[in-house]
Design a protein around this motif. Structure first.
Motif, PDB file in Angstrom:
ATOM      1  N   GLU A 296       0.977  -1.246   0.045  1.00 14.47           N
ATOM      2  CA  GLU A 296      -0.106  -0.143   0.051  1.00 14.47           C
ATOM      3  C   GLU A 296       0.882   1.066   0.156  1.00 14.47           C
TER       4      GLU A 296
ATOM      5  N   ASN B 221      -5.672   0.200  -2.007  1.00 18.20           N
ATOM      6  CA  ASN B 221      -6.263  -0.447  -1.093  1.00 18.20           C
ATOM      7  C   ASN B 221      -5.953  -1.853  -0.988  1.00 18.20           C
ATOM      8  N   ILE B 222      -5.373  -2.629  -0.141  1.00 19.05           N
ATOM      9  CA  ILE B 222      -5.437  -4.105  -0.275  1.00 19.05           C
ATOM     10  C   ILE B 222      -6.091  -4.707   0.735  1.00 19.05           C
ATOM     11  N   ASN B 223      -6.983  -5.649   0.425  1.00 19.49           N
ATOM     12  CA  ASN B 223      -7.866  -6.436   1.491  1.00 19.49           C
ATOM     13  C   ASN B 223      -6.901  -7.499   2.057  1.00 19.49           C
ATOM     14  N   TYR B 224      -6.942  -7.504   3.308  1.00 22.53           N
ATOM     15  CA  TYR B 224      -6.072  -8.441   4.246  1.00 22.53           C
ATOM     16  C   TYR B 224      -6.415  -9.976   3.849  1.00 22.53           C
TER      17      TYR B 224
END
Lengths: 800, 78
Positions: free
Chosen positions: A108, A121-124
């Motif tokens: 990010e 935006n990165i989804n965990y």
């Protein structure tokens, strides 16, 4: 020398002995890749990444990347990049190589530091990244280069519109529920004061203050949270059907208006608490339904997912990447091994085997040479061929299949749920009853106030809270029980449909049988080195070779490196090691090399010959699953007729059907035939459950009332199916029927409970014995009753 | 207790509760609860530096947006 000292690489933290490490100042690296990333991060001021990872071991960055320029091609932009309303570009990527939350942080940070990138935006949870950037400043290829430079890799991912829409709907419900629950909880506190005042005496001005507070709280609940019901009521009226939404909307609105009138005239009791409670309870019930709904068109997206947007076309001796829509009839298209054929046509150069399981369901590869036709949607296993296109993409078999699928998904029958059927009558009855009550009271000489209050009490007490909760709560219990056993129902309503089913259609390959050939008999003529046979069969992708490899019980397998190795399509494998020649394959292969063999069997055979002498032979067969017979018997006992549908030949079909005791079976069926069979059953007014696993079943699966898919089945089948059996076992199939019928029974019980409750209380309310206050309390009781009954089932399953 | 005081108390507490509700709705709308893992994990790396860079990112976003809009206006034929 004793044990060499091991040092951890400063980037990936993997440990290696000192002499292989790259020394760079105070730092040690295991490879150039790690060194590069380390320096890049310190240059960018992102070296606090290493504090955050706390010695988590990372994968060293791989260095052979394909050209990232592909990401800039118009075809790629067409398919994956969207432009938002502000003119920025947006893409969804799946980032590979994320090990820990620090990796997410690094990606990010690194991306959002780039010039022109607006948001990263990165989804965990699923490592999906959404990146927004200004295409005038930076190109997507540069962004991907950055991800790769810091040691990760990125793949495009098409966030289906359906998925987005479903999430949006869910979020909308969350918002509405948050408001409703907040307001209702606060109204409860105020209502406690009012109820206490009702029994012990309260001054009118105090009552008015409390009423106003409730009024303020109930307003957003009715008009914001309850908006869904007004909308539903509107659509109901438009289609001239009286649904539950109309009852909820009119009930709540009338009560609301009545309460405002009471508040202003400062007489009697206001019932704002009932308004917000009705809306909140029914909204929660509706939300539970939305949660367990799946969207139909997702399946189409996944079908398109593995279709690349370009193909390699041979023009004037050069290969040119061309958009699918621009390929014309007569063009020469390249299909290399492992690729899916996207066009129908004739092979003009090359030969090899194709996997046609998407059309026939059989895993046996088909050998094709010059002059043979290649069908789109089939996959090349080892063939590198040039194909002369005979139909453009729109008319190809692949496009045809996609269209058929779309059609049959739309054709899927929706069995009306019991609760919906009931609620239609119920709503109409209650509304009529309350109007009649009002008229009867008013014309028998009572005041308008009094008559109106009684009519309101009828609506409140009959408020379909319990009815609205009856089905969702029961199905939720059913879904929970099923999920624990590895059975995933995608939609709650399917439980009810399944409980009503009459016919079970079964695919043979992969459903009743294991789906891959297994060794059932072996004959050894002479001793030989098993390691060599294992290494030989391991080199082939052919299912027969794989079956042989799996059957070898190797304790200490040392892979042998052959000096030369050759695949003979449709025959077998030839390999050389030193002076010896090893052959593994069918009779044709042996004949080809002039080896005589005298061995006959109905099953598929795999011979292994050393220096032209056959040393062993394996007989392979697609074996029936262990629990199949038991499962078929159990299903028959439930009064459901099992029917087997297969693309295989008559003999094999008959053998399997006889063994399992299936009386009706149909063979040599194409995907379209299977779907037609389902339609035939529908014409006979039968509710059909279809079980399958392959691409060749998807048409039938999507058209059946319930499509059940094995968890190991193809992606597209899993997407199309309504129920997924994760453990592939037929026992789960029986279990799912059992769970479905238990749930259906529970739904019926719940509905009966709420109806009995209404049958008792409504006459009382009509007679004027129930003041709205008591009605509101008893309404909650009926909901509790329904929930309690459902929980009871859950516990009884736990014991059983 | 007079009804005026009760009214004031009700008003004040509903106002405070309302603020909390609005904050929650804002969080829900802006996607802060979309990823439950992030909710838990991102806290670990919360420090001044990140806060600063978040502000910078926001500024950058606005600048780009303004630039884009200016450009779009210029494109329009007068």
């Amino acid at each position: 020398m004793s044990e060499k000292k091991k040092i951890a690489c400063d980037h990936c933290h993997l440990e290696f002995s000192e002499d292989v490490m790259i020394k760079d100042g105070d730092h040690y690296f295991c490879c150039n890749g790690c060194q590069g990333v380390f320096h890049l991060l310190s240059d960018e001021g992102l070296d606090s990444f290493y504090e955050k990872t706390k010695n988590v071991k990372l994968a060293p960055p791989t260095q052979q990347f394909e050209d990232s320029k592909n990401f800039d091609s118009p075809a790629f932009y067409d398919k994956f990049v969207k432009t938002d309303e502000e003119g920025f570009s947006r893409v969804a990527l799946v980032i590979e190589g994320i090990h820990c939350s620090a990796c997410v942080w690094l990606n990010e940070k690194a991306l959002s530091k780039m010039e022109g990138v607006i948001e990263a935006n990165i989804n965990y949870t699923n490592n999906k990244a959404t990146i927004v950037w200004d295409d005038d400043i930076v190109k997507l290829s540069q962004i991907v280069d950055m991800i790769r430079a810091i040691g990760y890799n990125a793949f495009p991912y098409d966030p289906s519109i359906q998925e987005e829409r479903a999430n949006k709907e869910r979020k909308d419900y969350y918002l509405r529920m948050a408001v409703a629950i907040f307001a209702t909880m606060n109204i409860m506190w105020v209502a406690v004061a009012q109820y206490a005042g009702y029994f012990t005496g309260i001054k009118q001005d105090m009552k008015t203050i409390l009423n106003i507070a409730e009024w303020v709280l109930a307003t957003p609940v009715l008009f914001y949270s309850g908006w869904i019901f007004f909308r539903g009521a509107y659509y109901g009226l438009k289609t001239k059907s009286i649904n539950m939404d109309i009852l909820v909307a009119t009930g709540a609105t009338l009560t609301y208006i009545y309460s405002i009138y009471i508040t202003i005239t400062q007489s009697g009791e206001a019932y704002f608490d009932s308004v917000s409670m009705i809306i909140t309870f029914v909204l929660v019930g509706k939300f539970l339904e939305v949660l367990s709904k799946k969207s139909v068109a997702d399946a189409l997206d996944i079908m398109g997912k593995d279709i690349p947007n370009e193909v390699q076309v041979l023009k004037n001796g050069e290969t040119v990447a061309t958009k699918l829509s621009e390929v014309e009839v007569g063009d020469i298209v390249l299909v290399s091994s492992g690729q899916k054929a996207l066009f129908d046509g004739e092979i003009v150069k090359g030969e090899g085997s194709f996997d046609e399981s998407s059309l026939t369901g059989e895993s046996e590869p088909i050998y094709k040479k010059i002059g043979d036709t290649v069908i789109s949607a089939t996959v090349s296993i080892d063939a590198d061929v040039q194909v002369r296109v005979s139909k453009d993409f729109e008319h190809s078999t692949l496009a045809h299949l996609t269209n058929l699928l779309e059609e049959s998904l739309n054709k899927k029958p929706r069995i009306q749920q019991l609760a919906n059927k009931l609620s239609e009558y119920f709503s109409a009855t209650i509304l009529t009853l309350s109007v009649l009550t009002f008229i009867a009271w008013y014309f028998s000489g009572h005041s308008f106030d009094r008559s109106f209050m009684v009519a309101i009490a009828v609506i409140i007490i009959a408020c379909p809270c319990a009815l609205a909760l009856a089905t969702p709560v029961a199905t939720l219990v059913g879904l929970g029980i099923a999920a624990k056993r590895g059975i995933l129902f995608k939609e709650a309503a399917q439980l009810e449909t399944m409980a009503k089913s009459d016919v079970l259609l079964l695919d043979k390959t992969g459903t009743l049988t294991q789906g891959k050939p297994q060794v059932v008999a072996t004959k050894r003529f002479k001793e030989f080195d098993e390691d060599i046979l294992a290494s030989l069969t391991k080199l082939s992708n052919h299912p027969i070779a794989k079956g042989v490899f799996n059957s070898l019980e190797l304790e200490d397998f040392k892979e042998v490196c052959f000096t030369s190795f050759k695949q003979h399509p449709a025959m077998g494998i030839e390999a050389h090691l030193g002076e010896h020649r090893y052959l593994g394959g069918n009779k044709k292969l042996l004949k080809y090399f002039g080896v005589d063999v005298d061995y006959e069997s109905e099953r598929s055979l795999f011979f292994f010959a050393v220096d032209n002498e056959v040393v062993t032979v394996f007989e392979l067969e697609d074996v029936i699953k262990e629990d199949a017979k038991e499962a078929i018997d159990a299903i028959k006992k439930r009064g459901i007729e099992p029917v087997m549908l297969t693309g295989d030949h008559k003999n094999i079909a008959k053998k399997v059907a006889d063994e399992l005791g299936i009386e009706r079976y149909y063979y040599e069926l194409s995907p379209e035939h299977k779907a037609a069979f389902v339609e035939d059953m529908h014409k006979q007014k039968k509710i059909v459950v279809m079980v399958g696993d392959g691409v060749n079943d998807i048409l039938a699966l999507s058209q059946a009332d319930i499509g059940i898919v094995m968890g190991s089945g193809s992606d597209i089948a899993i997407e199309v199916g309504d129920v997924v059996l994760l453990d592939d076992s037929l026992q789960s199939l029986v279990q799912s029927f059992k769970i479905a019928s238990t749930t259906y029974r529970l739904i019926k019980e719940n509905l009966l409970l709420s109806l009995i409750y209404n049958a008792i209380t409504i006459p009382l309310a009509m007679a004027g014995y129930v003041i709205p206050l008591v009605a509101a309390i008893s309404m909650s009781l009926s909901s509790l009753l329904v929930v309690g009954n459902s929980v009871r089932i859950k516990f009884s399953w736990k014991k059983g | 207790m007079s009804s005026g005081i009760v009214g004031m108390m009700l008003g004040a507490s509903l106002f405070l509760g309302g603020i909390a509700l609005v904050a929650f709705l804002w969080g829900l709308k802006s996607g802060q609860f979309d990823d439950e893992e992030k909710f838990l994990n991102a806290v670990q790396f919360d420090n001044d530096e990140d806060y600063r860079s978040a502000v910078e990112a926001e500024k950058k976003k606005q600048k780009l947006r303004a630039k884009k809009q200016a450009k779009e206006k210029n494109y329009k034929p007068e």
